[in-house]
Design an enzyme around this catalytic site. Structure first.
Site, PDB file in Angstrom:
ATOM      1  N   CYS A  54      36.194 -19.527  15.818  1.00 37.86           N
ATOM      2  CA  CYS A  54      35.297 -20.669  16.029  1.00 37.86           C
ATOM      3  C   CYS A  54      34.030 -20.272  16.791  1.00 37.86           C
ATOM      4  CB  CYS A  54      36.039 -21.767  16.779  1.00 37.86           C
ATOM      5  SG  CYS A  54      36.419 -21.324  18.491  1.00 37.86           S
ATOM      6  N   ALA A  57      34.560 -19.069  20.314  1.00 38.88           N
ATOM      7  CA  ALA A  57      35.044 -17.682  20.352  1.00 38.88           C
ATOM      8  C   ALA A  57      33.867 -16.708  20.270  1.00 38.88           C
ATOM      9  CB  ALA A  57      36.024 -17.417  19.214  1.00 38.88           C
ATOM     10  N   ARG A  88      39.830  -9.381  23.539  1.00 36.65           N
ATOM     11  CA  ARG A  88      38.994  -8.540  22.696  1.00 36.65           C
ATOM     12  C   ARG A  88      38.992  -7.063  23.095  1.00 36.65           C
ATOM     13  NH1 ARG A  88      33.965  -9.228  22.817  1.00 36.65           N
ATOM     14  NH2 ARG A  88      32.871  -8.342  21.075  1.00 36.65           N
ATOM     15  N   HIS A 187      27.390 -16.702  18.587  1.00 36.48           N
ATOM     16  CA  HIS A 187      26.535 -15.578  18.994  1.00 36.48           C
ATOM     17  C   HIS A 187      25.131 -16.093  19.272  1.00 36.48           C
ATOM     18  CE1 HIS A 187      29.072 -13.065  15.922  1.00 36.48           C
ATOM     19  NE2 HIS A 187      29.748 -13.257  17.037  1.00 36.48           N
TER      20      HIS A 187
HETATM   21 FE1  CFM Z   1      29.378  -7.581  15.574  1.00 36.42          FE
HETATM   22 FE2  CFM Z   1      31.462  -7.371  14.323  1.00 36.42          FE
HETATM   23 FE3  CFM Z   1      30.991  -9.498  15.858  1.00 36.42          FE
HETATM   24 FE4  CFM Z   1      31.395  -7.089  16.984  1.00 36.42          FE
HETATM   25 FE5  CFM Z   1      34.046  -7.710  17.311  1.00 36.42          FE
HETATM   26 FE6  CFM Z   1      34.067  -7.950  14.664  1.00 36.42          FE
HETATM   27 FE7  CFM Z   1      33.660 -10.090  16.120  1.00 36.42          FE
HETATM   28 MO1  CFM Z   1      35.978  -8.946  16.079  1.00 36.42          MO
HETATM   29  S1  CFM Z   1      30.666  -5.822  15.486  1.00 36.42           S
HETATM   30  S2  CFM Z   1      29.957  -8.601  17.405  1.00 36.42           S
HETATM   31  S3  CFM Z   1      32.760  -6.425  18.534  1.00 36.42           S
HETATM   32  S4  CFM Z   1      30.110  -8.919  14.037  1.00 36.42           S
HETATM   33  S5  CFM Z   1      35.335  -6.825  15.960  1.00 36.42           S
HETATM   34  S6  CFM Z   1      32.980  -6.964  12.930  1.00 36.42           S
HETATM   35  S7  CFM Z   1      34.773  -9.887  14.401  1.00 36.42           S
HETATM   36  S8  CFM Z   1      34.695  -9.614  17.852  1.00 36.42           S
HETATM   37  S9  CFM Z   1      32.019 -11.418  16.270  1.00 36.42           S
HETATM   38  C1  HCA Z   2      37.093 -13.357  17.505  1.00 38.54           C
HETATM   39  C2  HCA Z   2      37.510 -12.085  18.190  1.00 38.54           C
HETATM   40  C3  HCA Z   2      38.035 -11.039  17.256  1.00 38.54           C
HETATM   41  C4  HCA Z   2      39.410 -11.379  16.715  1.00 38.54           C
HETATM   42  C5  HCA Z   2      40.108 -10.175  16.204  1.00 38.54           C
HETATM   43  C6  HCA Z   2      41.267 -10.328  15.284  1.00 38.54           C
HETATM   44  C7  HCA Z   2      38.088  -9.717  18.036  1.00 38.54           C
HETATM   45  O1  HCA Z   2      36.680 -13.338  16.354  1.00 38.54           O
HETATM   46  O2  HCA Z   2      37.152 -14.376  18.148  1.00 38.54           O
HETATM   47  O3  HCA Z   2      41.345 -11.262  14.493  1.00 38.54           O
HETATM   48  O4  HCA Z   2      42.090  -9.424  15.339  1.00 38.54           O
HETATM   49  O5  HCA Z   2      37.495  -8.758  17.618  1.00 38.54           O
HETATM   50  O6  HCA Z   2      38.758  -9.685  19.058  1.00 38.54           O
HETATM   51  O7  HCA Z   2      37.133 -10.857  16.186  1.00 38.54           O
END
Ligand code: CFM
Ligand code: HCA
Length: 534
Positions: A54, A57, A88, A187
């Site tokens: 969401c 998150a 995370r 973000h």
């Molecule tokens: Fe960029 Fe990502 Fe993301 Fe990320 Fe992550 Fe991710 Fe994420 Mo999980 S590089 S910031 S550190 S888009 S692993 S592929 S999904 S938390 S929002």
């Molecule tokens: C998020 C965090 C997450 C979840 C990872 C997963 C992460 O999207 O809120 O589903 O294993 O990297 O911790 O992407």
């Protein structure tokens, strides 16, 4: 592959199939002048078991989570705070006496009566308590779904407390879970507020040569530590990382850098644009995932600064690091060569990690993002074509102009033009589709059913995704690697990270153990069900 698409869609009701058809693509982007469009950054169809998270998150967990000395208070029922607490696996190094509040979970723990009578008083009390206990430099407040529904004014409460304290920056985020279609909206909300309330606060000039910021690197599994090690070795000064291993002061001083490097463009590209407009700092895209990509990114930094000493040092570092990388490849590639992979990760890893698989001689059969936008698939050039919808309009766009005192273009328009004419790319990134090659399968916002279907049809040698996908993939007899948390291993970035990755993947694809697994429904077929659409 066309049959595969038909096969996947055939199980859906007609309306669902029509929508999913635009998000499942048999790739034809390579070498094409008019590559096909993909539907992305739209609502998930209700009832589908999506991989997404969401908006809260994305804001609280992803962007603000890794900053150690800001107290992050979740205003809401306890579940949101609890489930975003340390999940995370971003690491931090506060040094011998630095503040670190990351191990704590701060929440207003809203109850029924707060929902009925309002939670603002409770929030003010929580901010006061955090201030009295810890005296942090900053306190951030995050709205969860019920807060938006009942209309608590978290911004007014934060402003009032900031004025009251005088020495603590308090600001809030309207990042209710439902605010956007995914984490991506979170973000944007986070970055806008950090840019508005924090970046640019520190007026003191910063020491160091070749000053950069690294945007979009979150220090998962220590990736940021490895990148910092490489920067230091090259003599590059990283003033601030957004936001892996970061601190309040790093954000505050970021505008003193002479270059912004963008790693995860999905989560932060607009901050690079805003900093260029306000302060005159140019940016370009880098990638430190895979040894070759890391080397390429370092060389580009050398070229940007145009300093021979730096350029020579970078070459020395690459030569030295590549010795170990090549030795590791010689050991692992014979086991991985020709094997196949699938990658479904949030926004940029599904693309970046393909470079590591390429180094291992492996082919990516299918990949996609949970919440990326069309530019992540098709390249930055499609941004002007993107049509805002009701959901994207929900996310505030902030107006930025040149700062009357602090704007200082690090390179003149003529210098930029001359560099661009000689092939240097600023402000750009390629999409994933073109790199993947024609005939591969690109899927946006993959769901549980489609993940299992892909595994059943292709039996890839490895499947990469997150925790929600992990066990069903393994039960289908295929090795699974989490590319969010690295299965609590890592780092995978930079040169040492690449070596780590080769070793991890070799172990997974060479192991026979998964092919021996028998899922409960294989033993007892009465457990399988078929959904019949009337
Ligand atoms: Fe960029 Fe990502 Fe993301 Fe990320 Fe992550 Fe991710 Fe994420 Mo999980 S590089 S910031 S550190 S888009 S692993 S592929 S999904 S938390 S929002
Ligand atoms: C998020 C965090 C997450 C979840 C990872 C997963 C992460 O999207 O809120 O589903 O294993 O990297 O911790 O992407």
């Amino acid at each position: 592959p066309t049959d595969v698409k038909e096969d996947i869609l055939s199980k859906y009701p007609p309306k669902v199939a029509r929508k999913r058809a635009k998000q499942i693509m048999i790739n034809e982007a390579t070498g094409s002048d008019s590559p096909p469009e993909i539907l992305a950054n739209v609502r998930t169809i209700p009832g589908i078991i999506t991989m997404r998270g969401c908006t809260y998150a994305g804001c609280k967990g992803v962007i603000m989570g890794p900053t150690r000395d800001i107290v992050n208070i979740t205003h809401g029922p306890i579940g949101c705070g609890f489930y975003s607490w340390l999940t995370r696996r971003n690491q931090t190094d506060p040094g011998p006496d630095g503040a670190n509040y990351m191990p704590y979970c701060f929440s207003t723990d809203m109850q029924d009566q707060d929902i009925i009578f309002g939670g603002e008083k409770k929030l003010a009390a929580a901010i006061q308590e955090a201030y009295d206990l810890l005296h942090p430099k900053g306190i951030c407040v995050f709205a969860t779904c019920p807060v938006g529904l009942i209309g608590d004014d978290i911004h007014a409460v934060s402003r009032k407390m900031k004025e009251k304290f005088g020495d603590c920056n308090v600001f809030a985020f309207s990042c209710e879970g439902y605010k956007g279609v995914s984490q991506s909206a979170g973000h944007h909300i986070a970055n806008n507020q950090v840019f508005t309330h924090l970046v640019g606060e520190e007026q003191k000039e910063q020491d160091g040569e070749f000053k950069i910021n690294l945007l979009g690197e979150y220090n998962i599994g220590g990736d940021g530590f490895e990148i910092d090690r490489i920067f230091k070795k090259c003599g590059i000064t990283c003033l601030s990382t957004f936001s892996g291993n970061s601190s309040y002061d790093q954000f505050a001083r970021a505008h003193h850098a002479d270059l912004n490097l963008v790693m995860c463009h999905r989560s932060i590209n607009y901050v690079a644009d805003m900093m260029e407009t306000k302060y005159g700092i140019p940016w370009f895209k880098v990638n430190f995932i895979s040894a070759k990509s890391a080397a390429k990114s370092l060389r580009k930094i050398g070229e940007y600064f145009g300093n021979q000493k730096l350029i020579d040092r970078i070459e020395e570092v690459i030569a030295e690091e590549m010795k170990d990388v090549e030795a590791a490849l010689a050991a692992h590639k014979p086991h991985t060569q020709g094997k196949t992979a699938m990658l479904f990760v949030g926004g940029s890893r599904a693309h970046h990690y393909q470079d590591l698989f390429t180094e291992l001689g492996m082919k990516t059969l299918s990949a996609g993002y949970e919440f990326a936008h069309r530019d992540d698939y098709e390249g930055r050039r499609v941004i002007p074509e993107l049509v805002p919808d009701a959901d994207s309009r929900n996310i505030e766009e902030i107006e930025v102009s040149a700062d009357p005192e602090l704007y200082n273009p690090r390179k003149s328009p003529e210098q930029i033009k001359a560099m661009e004419d000689s092939g240097f790319e600023f402000k750009d990134y390629d999409g994933m589709n073109e790199q993947m090659g024609n005939g591969t399968i690109v899927i946006d916002d993959l769901n549980q059913y489609e993940a299992e279907k892909l595994v059943e049809l292709y039996k890839p040698d490895i499947f990469c995704a997150g925790i929600k996908e992990k066990y069903s993939i393994q039960k289908n007899g295929v090795p699974m690697l989490q590319l969010h948390s690295y299965d609590y291993g890592g780092p995978f970035a930079g040169f040492k990270g690449a070596i780590n990755f080769y070793k991890t993947v070799d172990r997974l694809v060479s192991s026979k153990v998964w092919s021996y697994t028998e899922a409960p429904w294989q033993k007892s077929p009465e457990l399988t069900g078929t959904f019949v659409w009337e």
